[in-house]
Structures are given as C-alpha cells and as structure tokens.
Design a protein around this motif. Sequence first.
Motif, PDB file in Angstrom:
ATOM      1  N   LYS A   4       1.466  -0.223 -10.417  1.00 25.69           N
ATOM      2  CA  LYS A   4       0.102   0.627 -10.137  1.00 25.69           C
ATOM      3  C   LYS A   4      -0.497   0.401  -8.828  1.00 25.69           C
ATOM      4  O   LYS A   4      -1.101   1.381  -8.281  1.00 25.69           O
ATOM      5  N   ASP A   5      -0.127  -0.814  -8.204  1.00 26.10           N
ATOM      6  CA  ASP A   5      -0.860  -1.175  -6.749  1.00 26.10           C
ATOM      7  C   ASP A   5       0.095  -0.315  -5.918  1.00 26.10           C
ATOM      8  O   ASP A   5      -0.585   0.274  -4.901  1.00 26.10           O
ATOM      9  N   LEU A   6       1.369  -0.222  -6.091  1.00 24.86           N
ATOM     10  CA  LEU A   6       2.312   0.632  -5.189  1.00 24.86           C
ATOM     11  C   LEU A   6       1.895   2.038  -5.177  1.00 24.86           C
ATOM     12  O   LEU A   6       1.809   2.555  -4.088  1.00 24.86           O
ATOM     13  N   LEU A   7       1.683   2.556  -6.438  1.00 23.08           N
ATOM     14  CA  LEU A   7       1.505   4.006  -6.572  1.00 23.08           C
ATOM     15  C   LEU A   7       0.039   4.497  -5.923  1.00 23.08           C
ATOM     16  O   LEU A   7      -0.103   5.352  -5.223  1.00 23.08           O
ATOM     17  N   THR A  48      11.981  -3.907  -2.665  1.00 18.38           N
ATOM     18  CA  THR A  48      11.898  -2.585  -3.239  1.00 18.38           C
ATOM     19  C   THR A  48      10.637  -2.018  -2.514  1.00 18.38           C
ATOM     20  O   THR A  48      10.751  -0.845  -2.246  1.00 18.38           O
ATOM     21  N   ALA A  49       9.648  -2.408  -2.730  1.00 23.15           N
ATOM     22  CA  ALA A  49       8.095  -1.720  -2.500  1.00 23.15           C
ATOM     23  C   ALA A  49       8.245  -1.227  -0.795  1.00 23.15           C
ATOM     24  O   ALA A  49       7.986  -0.489  -0.420  1.00 23.15           O
ATOM     25  N   CYS A  53       8.357   2.441   1.044  1.00 17.36           N
ATOM     26  CA  CYS A  53       7.693   2.815   2.136  1.00 17.36           C
ATOM     27  C   CYS A  53       8.528   3.307   3.276  1.00 17.36           C
ATOM     28  O   CYS A  53       7.826   4.215   4.109  1.00 17.36           O
ATOM     29  N   GLN A  54       9.476   2.771   3.636  1.00 18.21           N
ATOM     30  CA  GLN A  54      10.121   3.043   4.722  1.00 18.21           C
ATOM     31  C   GLN A  54      10.691   4.339   4.675  1.00 18.21           C
ATOM     32  O   GLN A  54      10.998   5.243   5.395  1.00 18.21           O
ATOM     33  N   GLN A  55      11.309   4.595   3.167  1.00 16.02           N
ATOM     34  CA  GLN A  55      12.112   5.820   2.896  1.00 16.02           C
ATOM     35  C   GLN A  55      10.950   6.984   2.909  1.00 16.02           C
ATOM     36  O   GLN A  55      11.237   8.083   3.321  1.00 16.02           O
ATOM     37  N   LEU A  56       9.784   6.681   2.803  1.00 16.47           N
ATOM     38  CA  LEU A  56       8.661   7.811   2.913  1.00 16.47           C
ATOM     39  C   LEU A  56       7.985   7.896   4.011  1.00 16.47           C
ATOM     40  O   LEU A  56       7.350   8.636   4.321  1.00 16.47           O
TER      41      LEU A  56
END
Length: 61
Positions: A4-7, A48-49, A53-56
């Motif tokens: 939820k923090d990542l989203l 993974t997080a 972020c890098q991919q986006l």
Amino acid sequence: MKRKDLLKHLRKHGCQFVREGGDHSIWENAGNGRQTAVPRHREILEFTARRICQQLDISIV
C-alpha cells in the motif's frame, strides 16, 4: 516495504492503475506511457520496489 505504501508513492508521482493480471497489477505512468507489473503481495522487497520505480521512470522510494 508494504504494498500500500508503494501504491501511494506511485499515485503521488502520476501513475495510475491499468488492469489486473494473474498475480500482478499493471500500472502506467500517465506522463510517459511506461507500464510495469506490481506484484500482489503484502510485502514487496526493496529491490523490487526500486526496480518498479525505475521502469516507470519516477523517483525511487
């Protein structure tokens, strides 16, 4: 890191939910059209997080 923090971080940087996949949710950066899969686990590894972020192409968590 909690999912939820990542989203919350993704939404803050202009990303939006696109669709549900098998074991992942697909998110897109509306600014540049990049998409990536976000696993549906309660805990997501820091590595993974950062990779999501890098991919986006947004700031890293």
